[in-house]
Design an enzyme around this catalytic site. Structure first.
Site, short mmCIF file in Angstrom:
data_model
loop_
_atom_site.label_atom_id
_atom_site.label_comp_id
_atom_site.label_asym_id
_atom_site.label_seq_id
_atom_site.Cartn_x
_atom_site.Cartn_y
_atom_site.Cartn_z
N LYS A 1 0.87 -1.19 0.00
CA LYS A 1 0.00 0.00 0.00
C LYS A 1 0.90 1.23 0.00
CE LYS A 1 -4.36 1.17 0.13
NZ LYS A 1 -5.53 0.51 -0.49
N ASP B 1 -6.84 4.40 -4.77
CA ASP B 1 -7.57 4.24 -3.51
C ASP B 1 -8.20 5.61 -3.26
OD1 ASP B 1 -7.96 2.37 -1.05
OD2 ASP B 1 -7.32 4.22 -0.10
N GLY C 1 -17.84 7.73 -3.14
CA GLY C 1 -16.64 7.67 -3.96
C GLY C 1 -16.78 6.52 -4.93
N VAL D 1 -16.08 3.34 -4.65
CA VAL D 1 -16.67 2.09 -4.18
C VAL D 1 -18.18 2.24 -4.01
CG1 VAL D 1 -16.65 0.36 -2.35
CG2 VAL D 1 -14.52 1.48 -3.02
P1 NDP Z 1 -12.98 7.75 -2.85
O1 NDP Z 1 -12.02 8.82 -2.52
O2 NDP Z 1 -13.42 7.58 -4.26
O3 NDP Z 1 -14.28 7.95 -1.95
C1 NDP Z 1 -14.30 8.04 -0.56
C2 NDP Z 1 -15.67 8.55 -0.17
O4 NDP Z 1 -15.79 8.55 1.24
C3 NDP Z 1 -15.95 9.97 -0.62
O5 NDP Z 1 -17.30 10.09 -0.95
C4 NDP Z 1 -15.61 10.78 0.64
O6 NDP Z 1 -16.29 12.02 0.67
C5 NDP Z 1 -16.13 9.86 1.69
N1 NDP Z 1 -15.54 10.07 2.99
C6 NDP Z 1 -14.24 10.30 3.31
N2 NDP Z 1 -14.08 10.40 4.64
C7 NDP Z 1 -15.31 10.21 5.17
C8 NDP Z 1 -15.83 10.17 6.48
N3 NDP Z 1 -15.02 10.38 7.53
N4 NDP Z 1 -17.15 9.94 6.65
C9 NDP Z 1 -17.96 9.74 5.58
N5 NDP Z 1 -17.54 9.77 4.32
C10 NDP Z 1 -16.24 9.99 4.12
O7 NDP Z 1 -12.39 6.39 -2.28
P2 NDP Z 1 -12.77 4.90 -2.66
O8 NDP Z 1 -14.23 4.81 -2.93
O9 NDP Z 1 -11.81 4.41 -3.66
O10 NDP Z 1 -12.44 4.14 -1.31
C11 NDP Z 1 -13.38 4.05 -0.23
C12 NDP Z 1 -12.95 2.94 0.71
O11 NDP Z 1 -12.89 1.70 -0.01
C13 NDP Z 1 -11.56 3.10 1.35
O12 NDP Z 1 -11.60 2.49 2.63
C14 NDP Z 1 -10.68 2.30 0.42
O13 NDP Z 1 -9.49 1.87 1.06
C15 NDP Z 1 -11.59 1.12 0.13
N6 NDP Z 1 -11.28 0.37 -1.07
C16 NDP Z 1 -11.20 0.97 -2.29
C17 NDP Z 1 -10.93 0.23 -3.42
C18 NDP Z 1 -10.97 0.81 -4.79
O14 NDP Z 1 -10.93 0.04 -5.75
N7 NDP Z 1 -11.07 2.10 -4.95
C19 NDP Z 1 -10.63 -1.21 -3.32
C20 NDP Z 1 -10.82 -1.77 -2.00
C21 NDP Z 1 -11.10 -0.98 -0.94
P3 NDP Z 1 -15.55 13.32 0.12
O15 NDP Z 1 -15.24 13.04 -1.32
O16 NDP Z 1 -16.55 14.43 0.30
O17 NDP Z 1 -14.32 13.46 0.96
#
Ligand code: NDP
Length: 445
Positions: free
Chosen positions: A124, A164, A237, A239
């Protein structure tokens, strides 16, 4: 195995690395029985070797903003374990990034990647750089600076990073462009690439799709399905977006999304045009959640709150670590939720996990539920190596098959005497056995 001694030693060596220590504790607790039944793991020091990364690269990234001001961010790559394949795991760009968070994510990645059935080790990386509110030119300069250092330790057969939080298609493009120029080669060194230059169909949606395929299997163990179910999703985001689309396709209704400032409740369901609207907002690099309530008056924004207080059948935490605590878990149980599947990495606190499991709720941990993302990255690597591209249907069928086989591994290794499936144990034991046996085979290195 003297679990407490291992954990105490680790805590003494890495004080304050709370997320990392939390992740290690969770895994060690669930593999304790299997290690005790197989003393050769202890003799070979497998646990002590597994809990420390092979190496960590830290570096600085000096970059200039559009006004000519100089900024310095920190960059990291944690190469945790490559017993079953090249290091593989995403890059996270977020102000909260530190070594503890990346070590926790890298450690989890070892087991997740082992579960996918594909040959990938765990790693990572990332930076405390915040892409939010930055211009494309600033993001590009930062990504290029980041790659100037990362290039030294990655390669298509060595270490293959992906996206990520904060690292999507745009950032991967800038990172890949710089890698290509420095390495003077066009190989599959990063995944999540654009479709025209080596990317795989379905990769952007794969984590969310895979999470829903996994949850579908969980529900099926109770004779249930997504049809007619209300679903709480957190985040919006990469996911969350894939998960919301797939739930809708399977006949469920997603009624929440969230951001760091609060959540949206839309009782009429977040699908179709509403998802398109959110994607446009995201692409513009703006805060995604609050404007939704202005655009769609049937929705309400709850500032400073989390979606877990809404009455739903299924909860899919898809935002970030430790975003669902004991109180939230209790709310879900009291409101009749039957299934919690983690799209994000470690979104539930240990207390929340215990509450859900004690109440016999179906609970799927991130390392199993969200493995579809890295699995599809593995499929992207295969396509790159073969120099061909599979169709949407081919990739989706392989993803679906992988998620089903991960579910089977969890059932096989996690079913308790009373029939309850402990998915945490199942995932940890299945992933651990594969990696530990590979380490044994390869000797003390
Ligand atoms: P993104 O940056 O695309 O999205 C993250 C989302 O979570 C955004 O909508 C963000 O809002 C929101 N967010 C961030 N902090 C908080 C919080 N404290 N409370 C509520 N919402 C919050 O990231 P991903 O979708 O890629 O990743 C999300 C999770 O999935 C992470 O844990 C990542 O490690 C995991 N993951 C991702 C993978 C991937 O393929 N992308 C694979 C496996 C796991 P805002 O944009 O307004 O900050």
């Amino acid at each position: 195995m003297d679990l407490n001694k291992i954990l105490n030693d680790l805590e003494a060596k890495h004080p304050g690395e709370n997320e990392y220590l939390q992740a290690v504790r969770e895994v060690l607790e669930s593999i304790e029985d299997v290690v005790n039944e197989n003393p050769h793991f202890s003799t070979a020091g497998i646990i002590e070797r597994l809990v420390e990364p092979d190496r960590v690269l830290t570096f600085k990234i000096p970059w200039m903003d559009d006004e000519g001001n100089v900024h310095v961010n920190l960059g990291y790559r944690v190469q945790f374990n490559n017993a079953i394949g090249p290091y593989k795991g995403g890059l996270r760009f977020h102000p909260s990034v530190n070594l503890s968070i990346l070590k926790f994510l890298g450690f989890e990645q070892i087991f997740k990647n082992a579960l996918t059935t594909l040959p990938m080790g765990g790693g990572k990386g990332g930076s405390d750089f915040n892409p939010k509110g930055k211009s494309d030119a600033e993001i590009m300069r930062f990504c290029q600076g980041f790659m100037l250092e990362l290039v030294h330790i990655i390669g298509p057969d060595t270490d293959v990073p992906a996206g990520d939080i904060g690292v999507g298609g745009k950032e991967i493009g800038y990172l890949y462009g710089m890698y290509k120029k420095l390495a003077r080669e066009h190989t599959g060194v990063l995944t999540g690439k654009g479709l025209n230059w080596g990317g795989s169909l379905i990769r952007p949606e794969a984590t969310g799709f895979g999470a829903v395929y996994f949850a579908q299997e969980m529900l099926a163990t109770k004779g249930e399905s997504f049809k007619g179910k209300t679903v709480a999703v957190s985040g919006f985001g990469n996911v969350a977006w894939g998960a919301a689309s797939k739930v809708t396709e399977l006949g469920g209704k997603v009624v929440t999304i969230s951001g760091p400032d609060g959540y949206i409740h839309d009782p009429e369901g977040i699908s179709g045009d509403k998802i398109d609207y959110l994607l446009e907002l995201r692409a513009s690099n703006m805060d995604v959640v609050e404007p939704y309530a202005e655009e769609f008056p049937e929705a309400t924004f709850f500032a400073g709150k989390r979606p877990w207080e809404v009455k739903v059948d299924v909860a899919l935490p898809c935002a970030t670590q430790n975003e669902l605590d004991e109180n939230d878990a209790r709310n879900l149980v009291e409101n009749g939720c039957i299934c919690v599947a983690e799209g994000a990495n470690m979104p539930s606190t240990p207390e929340a996990v215990h509450t859900l499991q004690n109440n016999k709720i179906l609970f799927g941990p991130g390392k199993a539920v969200n493995a579809g993302g890295v699995a599809t990255s593995g499929l992207e690597m295969t396509q790159n190596a073969m120099k061909l591209a599979w169709t949407t249907e081919e990739v989706d069928a392989k993803l679906h098959h992988i998620m089903k086989s991960i579910h089977e591994a969890c059932v096989k290794n996690g079913t308790q005497a009373d029939g309850y499936i402990d998915y945490v144990k199942g995932a940890n034991v299945a992933g651990f056995l594969k990696v530990a046996n590979a380490m044994l085979d390869q000797g003390l290195i």
